[in-house]
Design an enzyme around this catalytic site. Structure first.
Site, mmCIF file in Angstrom:
data_model
loop_
_atom_site.group_PDB
_atom_site.id
_atom_site.type_symbol
_atom_site.label_atom_id
_atom_site.label_comp_id
_atom_site.label_asym_id
_atom_site.label_seq_id
_atom_site.Cartn_x
_atom_site.Cartn_y
_atom_site.Cartn_z
ATOM 1 N N LEU A 95 20.266 -5.643 -29.640
ATOM 2 C CA LEU A 95 20.066 -5.521 -31.078
ATOM 3 C C LEU A 95 18.804 -6.309 -31.410
ATOM 4 O O LEU A 95 18.561 -7.372 -30.837
ATOM 5 C CB LEU A 95 21.239 -6.113 -31.865
ATOM 6 C CG LEU A 95 22.576 -5.380 -31.823
ATOM 7 C CD1 LEU A 95 23.590 -6.094 -32.710
ATOM 8 C CD2 LEU A 95 22.442 -3.923 -32.266
ATOM 9 N N ASP A 96 17.998 -5.785 -32.322
ATOM 10 C CA ASP A 96 16.824 -6.525 -32.766
ATOM 11 C C ASP A 96 17.247 -7.886 -33.303
ATOM 12 O O ASP A 96 18.374 -8.046 -33.802
ATOM 13 C CB ASP A 96 16.095 -5.754 -33.874
ATOM 14 C CG ASP A 96 15.525 -4.430 -33.392
ATOM 15 O OD1 ASP A 96 15.246 -4.317 -32.184
ATOM 16 O OD2 ASP A 96 15.375 -3.523 -34.221
ATOM 17 N N ARG A 97 16.340 -8.838 -33.231
ATOM 18 C CA ARG A 97 16.625 -10.211 -33.670
ATOM 19 C C ARG A 97 17.271 -10.246 -35.061
ATOM 20 O O ARG A 97 18.230 -10.972 -35.289
ATOM 21 C CB ARG A 97 15.318 -11.023 -33.689
ATOM 22 C CG ARG A 97 15.500 -12.449 -34.165
ATOM 23 C CD ARG A 97 14.182 -13.208 -34.217
ATOM 24 N NE ARG A 97 14.416 -14.633 -34.040
ATOM 25 C CZ ARG A 97 13.633 -15.454 -33.366
ATOM 26 N NH1 ARG A 97 12.555 -15.001 -32.800
ATOM 27 N NH2 ARG A 97 13.927 -16.727 -33.264
#
Length: 300
Positions: free
Chosen positions: A140-142
């Site tokens: 998952l993106d940050r």
């Protein structure tokens, strides 16, 4: 006697529970600690406050036998690792499913090496088994929150990655985007390419890149914002963010793909549902993460 009325009563105390029949750990604790909620007991397990025969156990389905002793430590968790920005939703011999907070990296970068989901979970499993490892299945993106899956064995990681389309049954996100999305439901298809600066972009030409397919429906909207339920048919890097930009409705807070809007103070993307077939047992597992309340702020 209920323990609810005085939570300090058991602070830093240990109680021991005797097992008198074959069963698994979570049902046993639900039965023995009937005054506590199911979520409370799951938290006891997640925080490493339960041990069997002196060994910390976090698995809900850990098998118990008559004569076993289960110890519960109230107060300070027994496990030394404090997970920051992570909540364990499920753990077994093969997998760990977590809920990740926005702002936490999945894996290390040049700037951040230690406070990542991967690093924390590696420390967590090695505390119980020094040779144990964690393997990344997807990311998952940050600044995206929600449900993530990690493998505890290389073979499980490879099976999940090699058969992802067959094993994963549902990946649903909630996206808060700019503007009123007029079409109440739709699908977006394009072919993804990546620039030398690691910016993903769409090509309308068939087979000119990696095919990306996104389905969406509008849950709520006004003239300035829309709240969407988004289902991924493919799992490309930054897929939702790129496709929302493509239709002229970038994800709120997504500076990389077209907006400086900080109305909720974070990226408006949340991984709400992950459902998959267990790679070893075939059992269908489904995990949900509640949408952050702040996503409703633009509609108040």
């Amino acid at each position: 006697m209920s323990h609810k009325g005085n939570p300090k009563r058991f602070q830093n105390k240990i109680i021991e529970l005797a097992v008198d029949k074959d069963q698994t750990l979570l049902p046993f604790l639900l039965e023995k600690l009937s005054n506590r909620s199911r979520n409370s007991i799951k938290s006891i397990l997640t925080r490493g406050q339960a041990s069997v025969g002196g060994h910390i156990q976090t698995r809900h389905n850990f098998p118990l036998r008559p004569g076993d002793k289960v110890q519960i430590r109230f107060g300070t968790p027994a496990a030394g690792t404090h997970l920051q920005g992570l909540t364990i939703l499920h753990e077994d011999d093969d997998l760990i499913v977590v809920e990740k907070s926005a702002g936490l990296l999945t894996i290390a970068t040049d700037k951040e090496k230690e406070r990542t989901a991967y690093h924390q979970l590696m420390d967590y499993v090695r505390e119980k088994h020094p040779t144990q490892r964690i393997f990344i299945v997807h990311r998952l993106d940050r600044d995206t929150s929600g449900v993530m899956l990690f493998a505890k064995k290389k073979s499980i990681q490879q099976k999940l990655q090699n058969h992802w389309k067959d094993i994963v049954l549902e990946r649903t996100y909630i996206a808060l985007v700019e503007g009123e999305v007029k079409k109440k439901a739709g699908s977006i298809t394009s072919w993804f390419k990546e620039s030398t600066t690691h910016l993903v972009y769409s090509s309308p030409k068939p087979n000119d890149g990696k095919k990306a397919v996104t389905h969406y429906k509008v849950l709520k909207s006004n003239r300035k914002y829309s709240l969407l339920e988004v289902n991924l048919e493919t799992g490309r890097k930054n897929q939702i963010r790129v496709h929302m930009k493509d239709i002229g409705h970038p994800v709120v807070g997504d500076k990389k793909y077209g907006t400086n809007n900080r109305v909720i103070g974070r990226l408006g993307l949340h991984a709400a549902v992950l459902s998959f077939k267990h790679p070893r047992t075939g059992e269908v597992l489904r995990f949900l993460s509640k949408m952050p309340k702040v996503f409703l702020k633009p509609f108040a």
